[in-house]
Design a protein around this motif. Structure first.
Motif, PDB file in Angstrom:
ATOM      1  N   UNK A  46      11.381   2.621   3.647  1.00 17.55           N
ATOM      2  CA  UNK A  46      11.465   1.904   4.920  1.00 17.55           C
ATOM      3  C   UNK A  46      12.912   1.826   5.412  1.00 17.55           C
ATOM      4  N   UNK A  47      13.851   1.623   4.489  1.00 18.92           N
ATOM      5  CA  UNK A  47      15.263   1.580   4.857  1.00 18.92           C
ATOM      6  C   UNK A  47      15.744   2.919   5.412  1.00 18.92           C
ATOM      7  N   UNK A  48      15.112   3.994   4.934  1.00 16.05           N
ATOM      8  CA  UNK A  48      15.458   5.329   5.426  1.00 16.05           C
ATOM      9  C   UNK A  48      14.717   5.677   6.713  1.00 16.05           C
ATOM     10  N   UNK A  49      13.888   4.770   7.194  1.00 11.29           N
ATOM     11  CA  UNK A  49      13.137   5.018   8.418  1.00 11.29           C
ATOM     12  C   UNK A  49      11.961   5.940   8.245  1.00 11.29           C
ATOM     13  N   UNK A  50      11.494   6.119   7.002  1.00 15.37           N
ATOM     14  CA  UNK A  50      10.401   7.055   6.737  1.00 15.37           C
ATOM     15  C   UNK A  50       9.032   6.408   6.901  1.00 15.37           C
ATOM     16  N   UNK A  51       8.918   5.126   6.555  1.00 16.54           N
ATOM     17  CA  UNK A  51       7.610   4.483   6.525  1.00 16.54           C
ATOM     18  C   UNK A  51       7.697   3.076   7.101  1.00 16.54           C
ATOM     19  N   UNK A  52       6.522   2.550   7.382  1.00 18.24           N
ATOM     20  CA  UNK A  52       6.355   1.134   7.701  1.00 18.24           C
ATOM     21  C   UNK A  52       5.432   0.546   6.641  1.00 18.24           C
ATOM     22  N   UNK A  53       5.794  -0.595   6.109  1.00 15.56           N
ATOM     23  CA  UNK A  53       4.957  -1.259   5.105  1.00 15.56           C
ATOM     24  C   UNK A  53       3.892  -2.081   5.828  1.00 15.56           C
ATOM     25  N   UNK A  54       2.637  -1.864   5.471  1.00 13.74           N
ATOM     26  CA  UNK A  54       1.534  -2.532   6.145  1.00 13.74           C
ATOM     27  C   UNK A  54       1.100  -3.783   5.375  1.00 13.74           C
ATOM     28  N   UNK A  55       0.634  -4.798   6.097  1.00 11.63           N
ATOM     29  CA  UNK A  55       0.280  -6.082   5.471  1.00 11.63           C
ATOM     30  C   UNK A  55      -1.150  -6.129   4.913  1.00 11.63           C
ATOM     31  N   UNK A  56      -1.521  -5.109   4.146  1.00 11.83           N
ATOM     32  CA  UNK A  56      -2.816  -5.100   3.482  1.00 11.83           C
ATOM     33  C   UNK A  56      -2.588  -5.137   1.974  1.00 11.83           C
ATOM     34  N   UNK A  57      -3.358  -5.917   1.241  1.00 10.98           N
ATOM     35  CA  UNK A  57      -3.200  -6.074  -0.201  1.00 10.98           C
ATOM     36  C   UNK A  57      -3.519  -4.756  -0.897  1.00 10.98           C
ATOM     37  N   UNK A  58      -2.538  -4.223  -1.649  1.00 10.37           N
ATOM     38  CA  UNK A  58      -2.720  -2.918  -2.277  1.00 10.37           C
ATOM     39  C   UNK A  58      -2.205  -2.875  -3.710  1.00 10.37           C
ATOM     40  N   UNK A  59      -1.916  -4.016  -4.317  1.00 12.75           N
ATOM     41  CA  UNK A  59      -1.377  -4.032  -5.673  1.00 12.75           C
ATOM     42  C   UNK A  59      -2.422  -3.487  -6.649  1.00 12.75           C
ATOM     43  N   UNK A  60      -2.052  -2.448  -7.381  1.00 16.67           N
ATOM     44  CA  UNK A  60      -2.983  -1.793  -8.296  1.00 16.67           C
ATOM     45  C   UNK A  60      -3.024  -2.434  -9.670  1.00 16.67           C
TER      46      UNK A  60
END
Length: 309
Positions: free
Chosen positions: A260-274
């Protein structure tokens, strides 16, 4: 038996056992060692007579090491690893370095924790040689136990590690859901798993722990895993793909923050902890060099900084 081990057991003996274990046949072991079959038979007979124990059981399927045979084979591998390691270290010192640190790492450590610790180590000790290997985890653990590596950084539950290894937890790395910034859906305000399931994803290799946990997550959501996937097991390749294509992925939080800091992605607010294990550093329980102790301290410091960011 003990007198034989102390006075007469040699690397030649142990190499013969390893060759027999690898091939399962006397003739094939002789070919592997470039010696005659009678020479291999004589060495095995000498060992079994000196120890008073059978080291290989014979069957129609070939030779199989007994419990004692397996222990001696493991000893031989460890000694070979330490011998190779000492040779490499002497070469490094003769070339002007102060010493060498051999590090094994899985994807979990590569984006920030390991690079930060490497940079700090090099700043403090410019003349130490730092070597990083990124094989499959099973290979890294094998090399660690054989003395070819000093440390391994990985996400693996302590109860699954061999008893001869000692670990130190560095940081938790819960997973988060990310979307490429170039993805048409990246600027939405609301998302659902149902809507995202049909998009293109980065998946994980079949047979891996991460893949099994991904599949369990989709099953828990009542959805089939995405059919449109690029399957890979490399974190850096995943980031390169997210840069180039409209994709979704589940990444560890530190890696997602880095992307995200590199501008590659956006973190989405959906629970995804595996529910994967924490990132830990592992080494043999035997006494470690001062370099290992210092690098562990730098790893812990780097992990704290990443978690605080």
């Amino acid at each position: 038996m003990l007198d034989f081990v102390q006075r007469r057991l040699t690397l030649r003996h142990l190499r013969v056992l390893e060759a027999m274990h690898a091939t399962g046949k006397l003739s094939a072991a002789a070919d592997l060692l470039n010696v005659t079959q009678p020479a291999v038979s004589k060495t095995l007979s000498e060992l079994e007579k000196g120890l008073g124990q059978t080291l290989f059981a014979r069957s129609k399927r070939g030779l199989h090491a007994t419990v004692l045979g397996e222990r001696l084979i493991a000893l031989g591998r460890r000694l070979e690893g330490e011998l190779q390691r000492s040779s490499d270290e002497m070469r490094t010192i003769l070339n002007g370095a102060l010493g060498e640190l051999q590090i094994g790492a899985t994807n979990a450590a590569l984006p920030q924790v390991l690079p930060d610790a490497l940079a700090a180590m090099k700043k403090a000790h410019p003349l130490i040689t730092l070597t990083v290997r990124t094989h499959a985890l099973s290979d890294l653990i094998g090399e660690l136990r054989q003395g070819r590596l000093d440390l391994v950084l990985a996400r693996l539950p302590p109860h699954e590690m061999p008893a001869d290894l000692e670990g130190q937890m560095l940081m938790r790395q819960p997973e988060v859901l990310v979307i490429s910034t170039q993805h048409p859906l990246a600027q939405q305000r609301h998302w659902s798993w149902d809507a995202l399931q049909g998009e293109a994803w980065i998946g994980h290799l079949p047979g891996t722990r991460t893949r099994a946990l991904h599949d369990r997550l989709w099953a828990k959501l009542g959805l089939p895993p995405p059919a449109n996937q690029i399957v890979c097991g490399d974190a850096m390749l995943s980031l390169a793909l997210l840069r180039r294509m409209p994709l979704l992925a589940i990444l560890s939080r530190p890696l997602a923050r880095f992307a995200a800091q590199q501008g590659l992605v956006r973190i989405l607010p959906l629970e995804a902890d595996l529910g994967l294990a924490e990132l830990s550093v592992w080494h043999l329980r035997s006494p470690q060099s001062p370099w290992v102790a210092e690098f562990k301290r730098l790893l812990a410091s780097a992990a704290r900084e990443v978690e605080a960011a």
